[in-house]
Structures are given as C-alpha cells and as structure tokens.
Design an enzyme around this catalytic site. Structure first.
Site, PDB file in Angstrom:
ATOM      1  N   LYS A 115       0.833  -1.210   0.000  1.00  0.00           N
ATOM      2  CA  LYS A 115       0.000   0.000   0.000  1.00  0.00           C
ATOM      3  C   LYS A 115       0.865   1.257   0.000  1.00  0.00           C
ATOM      4  O   LYS A 115       0.525   2.250  -0.646  1.00  0.00           O
ATOM      5  CB  LYS A 115      -0.945   0.009   1.213  1.00  0.00           C
ATOM      6  CG  LYS A 115      -2.037  -1.050   1.159  1.00  0.00           C
ATOM      7  CD  LYS A 115      -3.136  -0.661   0.176  1.00  0.00           C
ATOM      8  CE  LYS A 115      -4.057  -1.821  -0.203  1.00  0.00           C
ATOM      9  NZ  LYS A 115      -4.738  -2.424   0.939  1.00  0.00           N
ATOM     10  N   LYS A 198      -5.911 -16.262 -13.064  1.00  0.00           N
ATOM     11  CA  LYS A 198      -7.255 -16.496 -12.550  1.00  0.00           C
ATOM     12  C   LYS A 198      -8.129 -15.281 -12.782  1.00  0.00           C
ATOM     13  O   LYS A 198      -7.641 -14.169 -12.876  1.00  0.00           O
ATOM     14  CB  LYS A 198      -7.186 -16.740 -11.037  1.00  0.00           C
ATOM     15  CG  LYS A 198      -6.628 -18.081 -10.661  1.00  0.00           C
ATOM     16  CD  LYS A 198      -6.915 -18.390  -9.192  1.00  0.00           C
ATOM     17  CE  LYS A 198      -6.350 -17.343  -8.248  1.00  0.00           C
ATOM     18  NZ  LYS A 198      -6.617 -17.626  -6.841  1.00  0.00           N
ATOM     19  N   LYS A 201      -7.676 -12.418 -10.310  1.00  0.00           N
ATOM     20  CA  LYS A 201      -6.495 -11.567 -10.385  1.00  0.00           C
ATOM     21  C   LYS A 201      -6.561 -10.643 -11.592  1.00  0.00           C
ATOM     22  O   LYS A 201      -5.775  -9.737 -11.732  1.00  0.00           O
ATOM     23  CB  LYS A 201      -5.229 -12.434 -10.510  1.00  0.00           C
ATOM     24  CG  LYS A 201      -4.923 -13.234  -9.277  1.00  0.00           C
ATOM     25  CD  LYS A 201      -4.004 -12.468  -8.329  1.00  0.00           C
ATOM     26  CE  LYS A 201      -3.991 -13.082  -6.955  1.00  0.00           C
ATOM     27  NZ  LYS A 201      -3.474 -14.450  -6.985  1.00  0.00           N
TER      28      LYS A 201
END
Ligand code: TRP
Length: 334
Positions: A115, A198, A201
């Site tokens: 982050k 996937k 993602k």
C-alpha cells in the site's frame, strides 16, 4: 440442523463488482457454511476508508456487495450479515488491540508495504493498523474459522498473535486462535478469459465475468475468449483450451463436457460451438443472480432491515466479548 460450536467470521471489501472468481472462491463457501455454523459476515466499510479519498460511492458499493451476496444465497436470517461501521464495539476492541500491536511488526507486513508503494502520499495510520482492525473483526466474535484466500494468511497470523498476546498479558483465556478455513477441498479455480491467470487476479474487464454483466456482455466476452487453433494431435492441451473446459465444468452438464472432450481428442472440436454452449451456460447461471441482486438493491426497506438485523446480532455477540476483554484488562471499577 444442529450447528457446530466453532464460530465463523469473514469480511468482504465493498469495492468493485463481484465476479465469478469471487463466487466460486468465496461466496459459495459462505453459503455452504451458513447451515453448519454460527456465522458472522461483515462488509468492511471501515477498512475501505484506508484507501478511499472519495467516499460518495461508498453507499452504492456497500449496498451492492450486500445485495450480490444475498442474491448468491447468503441468507441474512441464517447468519449475521452486517456492516462494520454499524458495530462500534469493533472500534473499541481495535483500541485495546492497539496496545499490544507493535509498530515494527506492522511496518513489516507485506500488505502494508504494498500500500505504501501504491499510495505514497497517503500512508495513514489506518493503513498501518489495517491488520489490527481485522483482528478486532474476527476476535470480536471469538471466531476460530475464517473463510479467506491465501492472500489473507499474514493477517490471520497477526490475529493469532494478538489473541495469544492479549490472553497472556491480561492472564485470561479470552480469545481463541483463528485459522483460515475452506471446506478442505481445493477451491474451484476460475481462469480468466484471456488465458492468463485467474479471473480474480485479472484486471482486464473483458476477461472477467461479473455477476452484474448483461446477457449480451457475457456472450461477447466469451466469444472473444482466447482459444488455440490446436497443435499436433496428441500434443498437450494448450492452457487457453484447458481454461475453456474448466469454465464449462462450472456451468455445463456432464454429457456436454464429455462430448467436447471427445471432439477435442478426435481433433474435430469446433471452438465456436463450445464457446456458444459455454456462453449459454454462463447466462443461465448469472442472469438469475443478477436479477435478484438488482431487485434487492432497489428494495430500500428490505436492505435496511437486513442491516439492522445483522448489526443487532453482531452487537449481541460483541457485547459479551467486550465485557470479557474489559474484565480481563481490569477496566471494571463499578
Ligand atoms: N482484509 C480482507 C480482504 O482484503 C477483508 C477483511 C476485513 C476480513 N476484515 C476481515 C477478512 C475479517 C476476514 C476476516 O479481503
């Protein structure tokens, strides 16, 4: 059904639209657990504030994620389905855990470091203490089973540390240790339509099927899905084709899957036909969920009742835990 004694708790971030990966990876598990366990499912609106500057959309996101989960079969009469900000006891436990949360440890958390990289100009304390709030969410109900994916393992380890540390520091066994949980079977993988990774993602909207997609959007995305024109007979199946089969298995009957598998073996498969069947299967699967979700989202009275009922159940459980915690700490002078 007689419920097992373990308590289940999980949090759902109110961002974006639910997609097929969320359904088969998470929501379907919640629905399976609701009959067997006492469950608390929570929309993490306070966690969302750690990354949101703009909160005008929050209301829509929260209501949508609730509606979509209910449309998928989550039953607010069977579980406590609530918003984090409706249960102020969460913040109280979060404060207690802040006293046993070490800054150095939190700074090393990989999700925090990610982050910091993503929003270097907004490294607020909410980001640093995100795992403290998550530990409070879970331990507020003294939950032991947390249906989450691998990406949450570090946060769960932190929650276990705080449970132990609290018990040790204040000399009482208030909190059990929570563990990630999924029915013991590998979660269904939902591959993306572009042959890469996937669906969960994927950042490519064309490669992801959302539960809010229109029938036409579903058909269009699938018609554009990657397929290989097929190599030598007997060569290993290309990933893009294996992915189509995997998706077909989620929504098509056995005999249809067997037919296309046989065609593939024989080298006579027509990918256009296969995609058409896949698209119709997906439409049959997604359309009723989408319609239910829209109806729920438009039903203010119902959603309000769900939120109030969820908050009441969650607060009843929270109240007991907070009393135990305060008593252990020694915050009990009257
Ligand atoms: N951090 C979780 C996520 O990113 C969401 C979450 C918040 C959560 N509180 C939780 C998950 C408590 C499990 C338990 O998906």
């Amino acid at each position: 059904m007689e419920k097992k004694t373990d308590i289940v708790m999980s949090g759902i971030r109110p961002t974006g639209f639910l997609h097929l990966g969320n359904y088969f990876g998470a929501v379907r598990n919640y629905v399976r657990m609701q009959d067997a366990y006492t469950c608390y499912f929570m929309v993490a609106d306070l966690h969302a504030l750690t990354t949101l500057n703009e909160t005008r959309e929050l209301r829509t996101h929260v209501r949508r994620v609730m509606a979509e989960n209910i449309a998928c079969g989550l039953d607010p009469d069977k579980v406590a389905f609530y918003c984090q900000s409706h249960v102020p006891e969460t913040a109280e436990l979060y404060l207690f855990f802040n006293m046993i949360a070490y800054k150095g440890e939190l700074e090393k958390t990989p999700t925090f470091k990610d982050k910091v990289r993503l929003q270097p100009n907004n490294v607020n304390m909410g980001l640093l203490t995100y795992p403290v709030l998550q530990a409070a969410d879970i331990l507020l109900h003294r939950a032991t089973l947390v249906p989450v994916g691998k990406d949450q393992e570090q946060h769960l380890e932190i929650a276990r540390d705080y449970a132990q540390r609290f018990n040790q520091r204040y000399g009482r066994d208030v909190f059990p240790e929570p563990y990630a949980f999924n029915f013991g079977e590998a979660l269904a993988k939902v591959p993306s339509l572009d042959g890469a990774g996937k669906m969960s993602k994927s950042e490519n909207q064309m490669a992801t099927l959302y539960l809010a997609d229109s029938d036409d959007a579903i058909r269009k995305k699938i018609s554009k899905a990657k397929t290989d024109s097929g190599g030598e007979p007997g060569a290993p199946m290309p990933d893009s084709v294996a992915n189509l089969f995997q998706l077909l298995r989620l929504v098509a009957p056995e005999d249809m899957i067997a037919k296309f598998a046989a065609d593939y073996e024989a080298g006579t498969i027509r990918y256009g036909d296969m995609k058409k069947e896949l698209a119709e299967g997906m439409v049959r699967f997604i359309a009723p969920i989408r319609e239910r979700a829209t109806d729920i989202q438009n039903d203010d009275v119902y959603l309000r009742r769900v939120m109030e009922q969820g908050a009441a159940k969650a607060r009843a459980s929270a109240k007991v835990t907070i009393e135990l915690a305060k008593d252990a700490i020694g915050l009990n002078y009257i």
